[in-house]
Design a protein around this motif. Sequence first.
Motif, PDB file in Angstrom:
ATOM      1  N   MET A  10       0.869  -1.177   0.000  1.00 24.02           N
ATOM      2  CA  MET A  10       0.000   0.000   0.000  1.00 24.02           C
ATOM      3  C   MET A  10       0.896   1.214   0.000  1.00 24.02           C
ATOM      4  SD  MET A  10      -2.977   0.882   2.679  1.00 24.02           S
ATOM      5  CE  MET A  10      -3.971   2.322   2.490  1.00 24.02           C
ATOM      6  N   LYS A  11       1.179   1.819  -1.131  1.00 29.03           N
ATOM      7  CA  LYS A  11       2.279   2.749  -1.195  1.00 29.03           C
ATOM      8  C   LYS A  11       2.014   3.960  -2.086  1.00 29.03           C
ATOM      9  CE  LYS A  11       6.568   3.883  -0.399  1.00 29.03           C
ATOM     10  NZ  LYS A  11       7.617   3.366  -1.224  1.00 29.03           N
ATOM     11  N   GLU A  12       0.850   4.504  -2.128  1.00 31.06           N
ATOM     12  CA  GLU A  12       0.664   5.714  -2.906  1.00 31.06           C
ATOM     13  C   GLU A  12       0.806   6.914  -1.967  1.00 31.06           C
ATOM     14  OE1 GLU A  12      -2.409   5.960  -5.719  1.00 31.06           O
ATOM     15  OE2 GLU A  12      -1.363   4.520  -6.977  1.00 31.06           O
ATOM     16  N   TYR A  13       1.937   6.965  -1.269  1.00 30.96           N
ATOM     17  CA  TYR A  13       2.251   8.067  -0.372  1.00 30.96           C
ATOM     18  C   TYR A  13       3.754   8.049  -0.149  1.00 30.96           C
ATOM     19  CZ  TYR A  13       2.441   4.354   3.133  1.00 30.96           C
ATOM     20  OH  TYR A  13       2.747   3.201   3.825  1.00 30.96           O
ATOM     21  N   GLU A  14       4.298   9.178   0.237  1.00 34.57           N
ATOM     22  CA  GLU A  14       5.745   9.284   0.435  1.00 34.57           C
ATOM     23  C   GLU A  14       6.131   8.782   1.827  1.00 34.57           C
ATOM     24  OE1 GLU A  14       8.045  10.195  -1.747  1.00 34.57           O
ATOM     25  OE2 GLU A  14       6.504  10.420  -3.290  1.00 34.57           O
ATOM     26  N   THR A  15       7.166   7.974   1.879  1.00 36.55           N
ATOM     27  CA  THR A  15       7.660   7.483   3.165  1.00 36.55           C
ATOM     28  C   THR A  15       9.009   8.109   3.474  1.00 36.55           C
ATOM     29  OG1 THR A  15       8.722   5.585   2.106  1.00 36.55           O
ATOM     30  CG2 THR A  15       6.461   5.282   2.876  1.00 36.55           C
ATOM     31  N   SER A  73       3.111  -6.687   3.682  1.00 39.76           N
ATOM     32  CA  SER A  73       4.246  -5.847   3.288  1.00 39.76           C
ATOM     33  C   SER A  73       5.576  -6.537   3.550  1.00 39.76           C
ATOM     34  CB  SER A  73       4.196  -4.508   4.027  1.00 39.76           C
ATOM     35  OG  SER A  73       4.479  -4.663   5.408  1.00 39.76           O
ATOM     36  N   GLU A  74       5.642  -7.368   4.592  1.00 39.59           N
ATOM     37  CA  GLU A  74       6.880  -8.074   4.884  1.00 39.59           C
ATOM     38  C   GLU A  74       7.081  -9.266   3.940  1.00 39.59           C
ATOM     39  OE1 GLU A  74       7.578  -9.009   8.945  1.00 39.59           O
ATOM     40  OE2 GLU A  74       7.186  -6.968   9.656  1.00 39.59           O
ATOM     41  N   VAL A 127       5.337  -4.497  -3.344  1.00 42.62           N
ATOM     42  CA  VAL A 127       4.084  -4.749  -4.063  1.00 42.62           C
ATOM     43  C   VAL A 127       3.049  -3.739  -3.569  1.00 42.62           C
ATOM     44  CG1 VAL A 127       2.243  -6.399  -4.543  1.00 42.62           C
ATOM     45  CG2 VAL A 127       4.614  -7.190  -4.344  1.00 42.62           C
ATOM     46  N   GLU A 128       2.614  -2.868  -4.450  1.00 43.02           N
ATOM     47  CA  GLU A 128       1.744  -1.764  -4.070  1.00 43.02           C
ATOM     48  C   GLU A 128       0.266  -2.083  -4.294  1.00 43.02           C
ATOM     49  OE1 GLU A 128       2.984   1.788  -5.982  1.00 43.02           O
ATOM     50  OE2 GLU A 128       5.058   1.653  -5.296  1.00 43.02           O
ATOM     51  N   TYR A 129      -0.569  -1.462  -3.506  1.00 38.40           N
ATOM     52  CA  TYR A 129      -2.013  -1.554  -3.668  1.00 38.40           C
ATOM     53  C   TYR A 129      -2.641  -0.384  -2.937  1.00 38.40           C
ATOM     54  CZ  TYR A 129      -2.095  -3.245   1.158  1.00 38.40           C
ATOM     55  OH  TYR A 129      -1.941  -3.356   2.520  1.00 38.40           O
ATOM     56  N   PRO A 150      -3.208  -1.833  -8.163  1.00 42.60           N
ATOM     57  CA  PRO A 150      -4.468  -2.530  -7.881  1.00 42.60           C
ATOM     58  C   PRO A 150      -5.238  -1.840  -6.752  1.00 42.60           C
ATOM     59  CG  PRO A 150      -2.648  -4.077  -7.999  1.00 42.60           C
ATOM     60  CD  PRO A 150      -2.041  -2.708  -7.985  1.00 42.60           C
ATOM     61  N   ILE A 151      -6.548  -1.934  -6.819  1.00 43.75           N
ATOM     62  CA  ILE A 151      -7.415  -1.314  -5.818  1.00 43.75           C
ATOM     63  C   ILE A 151      -8.176  -2.407  -5.085  1.00 43.75           C
ATOM     64  CG2 ILE A 151      -9.282   0.327  -5.403  1.00 43.75           C
ATOM     65  CD1 ILE A 151      -8.557   1.607  -8.122  1.00 43.75           C
ATOM     66  N   VAL A 152      -7.949  -2.520  -3.790  1.00 40.62           N
ATOM     67  CA  VAL A 152      -8.645  -3.501  -2.957  1.00 40.62           C
ATOM     68  C   VAL A 152      -9.868  -2.826  -2.344  1.00 40.62           C
ATOM     69  CG1 VAL A 152      -8.518  -4.917  -0.873  1.00 40.62           C
ATOM     70  CG2 VAL A 152      -6.581  -4.837  -2.458  1.00 40.62           C
TER      71      VAL A 152
END
Length: 261
Positions: free
Chosen positions: A1-6, A89-90, A95-97, A126-128
Amino acid sequence: MKEYETLTREKVDVVPFGCGMPETHLMQDWSDRMLDLILNGPTINGIKKDEVRAMLRETYTALKQYEKIGPMASPFINDPTAIVARAFSELYPGVEYVAQYVPDLRDETNGTAYGLTIFPDDGSTPIVCISAEAPISAAPELLAHELAHVATPEDTEHGESWSTASEAIFKKYNELLEKLIPGEPEPIVTPYLPAVLSIGDAIAMPLRDNIPEPPTDDWQLTTCPACGAECWQTDTVRRILEQEPKVRTVCTACALKGLGK
Protein backbone atom coordinates in the motif's frame (compact mmCIF):
# COMPACT_ATOMS: atom_id res chain seq x y z
CA MET A 1 0.00 0.00 0.00
CA LYS A 2 2.28 2.75 -1.19
CA GLU A 3 0.66 5.71 -2.91
CA TYR A 4 2.25 8.07 -0.37
CA GLU A 5 5.75 9.28 0.44
CA THR A 6 7.66 7.48 3.16
CA LEU A 7 10.59 8.75 5.18
CA THR A 8 12.07 5.29 5.60
CA ARG A 9 13.63 3.22 2.83
CA GLU A 10 12.55 -0.24 1.74
CA LYS A 11 16.11 -1.60 1.56
CA VAL A 12 17.40 0.05 4.73
CA ASP A 13 16.72 -1.43 8.16
CA VAL A 14 18.26 -0.80 11.56
CA VAL A 15 20.62 -3.65 12.37
CA PRO A 16 21.01 -4.20 16.14
CA PHE A 17 24.53 -3.16 17.12
CA GLY A 18 25.28 -2.95 13.40
CA CYS A 19 27.62 -0.02 13.87
CA GLY A 20 29.86 -2.03 16.17
CA MET A 21 29.11 0.21 19.14
CA PRO A 22 26.81 -0.62 22.06
CA GLU A 23 23.42 1.06 22.19
CA THR A 24 22.98 3.83 24.70
CA HIS A 25 19.92 5.04 26.61
CA LEU A 26 16.58 4.42 24.91
CA MET A 27 14.68 7.52 23.91
CA GLN A 28 11.77 6.70 26.22
CA ASP A 29 14.20 6.95 29.16
CA TRP A 30 15.24 10.49 28.31
CA SER A 31 13.92 13.41 30.27
CA ASP A 32 11.53 15.89 28.66
CA ARG A 33 14.25 18.52 28.91
CA MET A 34 16.78 16.40 27.05
CA LEU A 35 14.35 15.56 24.26
CA ASP A 36 13.21 19.18 23.93
CA LEU A 37 16.83 20.34 23.77
CA ILE A 38 17.66 17.98 20.91
CA LEU A 39 14.49 18.74 18.95
CA ASN A 40 14.16 22.47 19.57
CA GLY A 41 17.28 23.76 21.30
CA PRO A 42 19.71 26.24 19.71
CA THR A 43 22.56 23.71 19.85
CA ILE A 44 23.27 20.09 20.67
CA ASN A 45 26.84 20.70 21.80
CA GLY A 46 27.68 18.52 24.76
CA ILE A 47 25.28 15.75 23.76
CA LYS A 48 27.08 12.56 22.83
CA LYS A 49 26.96 11.43 19.23
CA ASP A 50 25.90 7.96 20.39
CA GLU A 51 22.85 9.46 22.13
CA VAL A 52 21.70 11.22 18.96
CA ARG A 53 22.41 8.15 16.86
CA ALA A 54 20.41 5.94 19.21
CA MET A 55 17.49 8.36 18.93
CA LEU A 56 17.61 8.24 15.13
CA ARG A 57 17.85 4.45 15.06
CA GLU A 58 14.98 3.97 17.49
CA THR A 59 12.78 6.51 15.70
CA TYR A 60 13.53 5.00 12.30
CA THR A 61 12.65 1.49 13.47
CA ALA A 62 9.30 2.57 14.92
CA LEU A 63 8.45 4.75 11.93
CA LYS A 64 9.13 1.97 9.44
CA GLN A 65 6.64 -0.30 11.17
CA TYR A 66 3.94 2.38 10.86
CA GLU A 67 4.79 3.15 7.25
CA LYS A 68 4.51 -0.54 6.34
CA ILE A 69 0.86 -0.41 7.36
CA GLY A 70 -0.15 2.73 5.49
CA PRO A 71 -0.31 6.50 5.65
CA MET A 72 -2.89 6.50 8.47
CA ALA A 73 -1.54 3.46 10.38
CA SER A 74 -4.17 2.64 13.02
CA PRO A 75 -5.48 4.21 16.22
CA PHE A 76 -6.08 0.75 17.71
CA ILE A 77 -3.45 -1.18 19.63
CA ASN A 78 -5.00 -4.48 18.52
CA ASP A 79 -6.09 -3.80 14.94
CA PRO A 80 -6.03 -7.15 13.07
CA THR A 81 -6.40 -5.51 9.66
CA ALA A 82 -3.27 -3.45 10.33
CA ILE A 83 -1.40 -6.63 11.22
CA VAL A 84 -2.62 -8.25 7.99
CA ALA A 85 -1.31 -5.23 6.05
CA ARG A 86 2.03 -5.45 7.81
CA ALA A 87 2.25 -9.21 7.19
CA PHE A 88 1.65 -8.62 3.49
CA SER A 89 4.25 -5.85 3.29
CA GLU A 90 6.88 -8.07 4.88
CA LEU A 91 6.08 -10.99 2.59
CA TYR A 92 5.80 -8.93 -0.59
CA PRO A 93 7.97 -5.81 -0.18
CA GLY A 94 7.42 -3.28 -2.92
CA VAL A 95 4.08 -4.75 -4.06
CA GLU A 96 1.74 -1.76 -4.07
CA TYR A 97 -2.01 -1.55 -3.67
CA VAL A 98 -4.66 0.89 -2.51
CA ALA A 99 -7.25 -0.36 -0.01
CA GLN A 100 -10.56 1.30 0.70
CA TYR A 101 -13.93 0.65 2.30
CA VAL A 102 -16.78 0.96 -0.19
CA PRO A 103 -20.47 1.39 0.79
CA ASP A 104 -22.84 -0.94 -1.08
CA LEU A 105 -20.01 -2.75 -2.84
CA ARG A 106 -21.07 -4.52 -6.07
CA ASP A 107 -19.38 -7.09 -8.29
CA GLU A 108 -19.31 -7.16 -12.10
CA THR A 109 -22.84 -8.65 -12.18
CA ASN A 110 -24.14 -5.91 -9.84
CA GLY A 111 -24.51 -8.44 -7.06
CA THR A 112 -23.60 -7.72 -3.44
CA ALA A 113 -19.88 -8.14 -2.83
CA TYR A 114 -17.92 -8.09 0.40
CA GLY A 115 -14.46 -7.93 -1.08
CA LEU A 116 -12.96 -7.55 -4.53
CA THR A 117 -9.75 -6.41 -6.17
CA ILE A 118 -9.64 -4.22 -9.26
CA PHE A 119 -6.65 -4.49 -11.60
CA PRO A 120 -6.79 -1.39 -13.85
CA ASP A 121 -6.31 -2.04 -17.57
CA ASP A 122 -3.45 0.46 -17.70
CA GLY A 123 -1.42 -1.64 -15.26
CA SER A 124 -1.57 0.92 -12.47
CA THR A 125 -1.86 0.13 -8.78
CA PRO A 126 -4.47 -2.53 -7.88
CA ILE A 127 -7.42 -1.31 -5.82
CA VAL A 128 -8.64 -3.50 -2.96
CA CYS A 129 -12.27 -2.84 -2.05
CA ILE A 130 -13.84 -4.05 1.19
CA SER A 131 -17.55 -3.66 1.84
CA ALA A 132 -18.38 -1.01 4.42
CA GLU A 133 -21.40 -3.12 5.36
CA ALA A 134 -19.31 -6.15 6.35
CA PRO A 135 -18.87 -6.70 10.13
CA ILE A 136 -15.63 -5.29 11.48
CA SER A 137 -14.60 -8.78 12.64
CA ALA A 138 -14.73 -10.00 9.04
CA ALA A 139 -12.40 -7.28 7.72
CA PRO A 140 -9.12 -9.17 8.39
CA GLU A 141 -10.31 -12.23 6.48
CA LEU A 142 -11.65 -10.13 3.61
CA LEU A 143 -8.48 -8.02 3.39
CA ALA A 144 -6.16 -11.04 3.52
CA HIS A 145 -8.23 -12.79 0.86
CA GLU A 146 -7.94 -9.83 -1.50
CA LEU A 147 -4.25 -9.22 -0.76
CA ALA A 148 -3.57 -12.80 -1.82
CA HIS A 149 -5.07 -11.78 -5.17
CA VAL A 150 -2.81 -8.71 -5.27
CA ALA A 151 0.18 -11.00 -4.71
CA THR A 152 -0.94 -13.39 -7.48
CA PRO A 153 -2.63 -11.30 -10.21
CA GLU A 154 -2.08 -14.11 -12.73
CA ASP A 155 -4.29 -16.46 -10.66
CA THR A 156 -7.76 -15.18 -11.54
CA GLU A 157 -9.37 -18.06 -9.66
CA HIS A 158 -8.47 -19.48 -6.26
CA GLY A 159 -5.75 -21.72 -7.64
CA GLU A 160 -2.52 -23.05 -6.21
CA SER A 161 -0.56 -19.78 -6.30
CA TRP A 162 -3.41 -17.88 -4.63
CA SER A 163 -3.72 -20.58 -1.95
CA THR A 164 0.03 -20.45 -1.32
CA ALA A 165 -0.09 -16.66 -0.90
CA SER A 166 -3.13 -16.88 1.36
CA GLU A 167 -1.47 -19.45 3.62
CA ALA A 168 1.74 -17.39 3.75
CA ILE A 169 -0.17 -14.29 4.87
CA PHE A 170 -1.98 -16.35 7.50
CA LYS A 171 1.31 -17.77 8.82
CA LYS A 172 3.07 -14.39 8.87
CA TYR A 173 0.09 -12.82 10.64
CA ASN A 174 0.36 -15.34 13.45
CA GLU A 175 4.11 -14.76 13.73
CA LEU A 176 3.53 -11.03 14.16
CA LEU A 177 0.69 -11.68 16.58
CA GLU A 178 2.92 -13.86 18.73
CA LYS A 179 5.52 -11.09 18.90
CA LEU A 180 2.88 -8.62 20.04
CA ILE A 181 1.48 -10.85 22.77
CA PRO A 182 4.01 -13.68 23.35
CA GLY A 183 2.80 -16.53 25.53
CA GLU A 184 -0.69 -15.07 25.88
CA PRO A 185 -3.00 -18.08 26.46
CA GLU A 186 -6.09 -16.24 25.26
CA PRO A 187 -5.11 -13.72 22.56
CA ILE A 188 -6.62 -10.31 23.06
CA VAL A 189 -6.19 -9.53 19.37
CA THR A 190 -8.95 -10.79 17.10
CA PRO A 191 -7.31 -13.54 15.05
CA TYR A 192 -7.01 -13.23 11.31
CA LEU A 193 -9.59 -15.35 9.54
CA PRO A 194 -11.59 -15.56 12.78
CA ALA A 195 -12.56 -19.05 13.83
CA VAL A 196 -15.68 -17.65 15.46
CA LEU A 197 -17.43 -14.74 13.82
CA SER A 198 -20.80 -13.99 15.35
CA ILE A 199 -23.21 -12.22 13.02
CA GLY A 200 -26.82 -11.74 14.02
CA ASP A 201 -28.13 -15.06 15.33
CA ALA A 202 -25.47 -17.22 13.70
CA ILE A 203 -21.85 -18.17 14.21
CA ALA A 204 -19.84 -17.95 11.00
CA MET A 205 -17.28 -20.62 10.19
CA PRO A 206 -14.27 -19.92 7.94
CA LEU A 207 -14.61 -21.24 4.41
CA ARG A 208 -12.23 -23.94 3.22
CA ASP A 209 -11.76 -21.88 0.04
CA ASN A 210 -10.22 -19.15 2.21
CA ILE A 211 -8.23 -21.49 4.47
CA PRO A 212 -7.35 -24.67 2.54
CA GLU A 213 -5.49 -26.23 5.47
CA PRO A 214 -6.54 -25.99 9.14
CA PRO A 215 -4.04 -24.01 11.27
CA THR A 216 -4.70 -26.16 14.38
CA ASP A 217 -5.82 -29.74 15.05
CA ASP A 218 -9.16 -28.73 16.55
CA TRP A 219 -10.44 -27.41 13.19
CA GLN A 220 -12.76 -30.05 11.71
CA LEU A 221 -14.13 -30.00 8.18
CA THR A 222 -17.89 -29.64 7.90
CA THR A 223 -20.44 -28.16 5.51
CA CYS A 224 -22.52 -25.02 5.71
CA PRO A 225 -26.18 -25.86 6.53
CA ALA A 226 -27.33 -22.98 4.31
CA CYS A 227 -25.30 -23.43 1.09
CA GLY A 228 -23.41 -26.69 1.50
CA ALA A 229 -19.95 -25.11 1.11
CA GLU A 230 -17.06 -26.76 2.96
CA CYS A 231 -16.01 -24.83 6.04
CA TRP A 232 -14.19 -25.33 9.32
CA GLN A 233 -15.73 -25.94 12.72
CA THR A 234 -13.49 -25.25 15.71
CA ASP A 235 -13.53 -26.62 19.22
CA THR A 236 -14.73 -23.21 20.41
CA VAL A 237 -17.77 -23.41 18.14
CA ARG A 238 -18.52 -26.93 19.34
CA ARG A 239 -18.41 -25.78 22.98
CA ILE A 240 -20.79 -22.93 22.19
CA LEU A 241 -23.20 -25.32 20.48
CA GLU A 242 -23.12 -27.62 23.52
CA GLN A 243 -24.19 -24.73 25.74
CA GLU A 244 -26.51 -23.05 23.24
CA PRO A 245 -27.90 -25.77 20.94
CA LYS A 246 -30.29 -23.31 19.26
CA VAL A 247 -27.44 -21.20 17.89
CA ARG A 248 -27.06 -21.60 14.13
CA THR A 249 -23.80 -22.10 12.28
CA VAL A 250 -23.22 -21.02 8.70
CA CYS A 251 -20.19 -20.27 6.54
CA THR A 252 -18.73 -16.77 6.46
CA ALA A 253 -20.27 -16.01 3.05
CA CYS A 254 -23.78 -16.93 4.18
CA ALA A 255 -23.39 -15.04 7.45
CA LEU A 256 -22.38 -11.89 5.57
CA LYS A 257 -25.47 -12.30 3.38
CA GLY A 258 -27.64 -12.51 6.49
CA LEU A 259 -28.64 -16.14 5.92
CA GLY A 260 -27.87 -17.02 9.51
CA LYS A 261 -30.66 -14.89 10.92
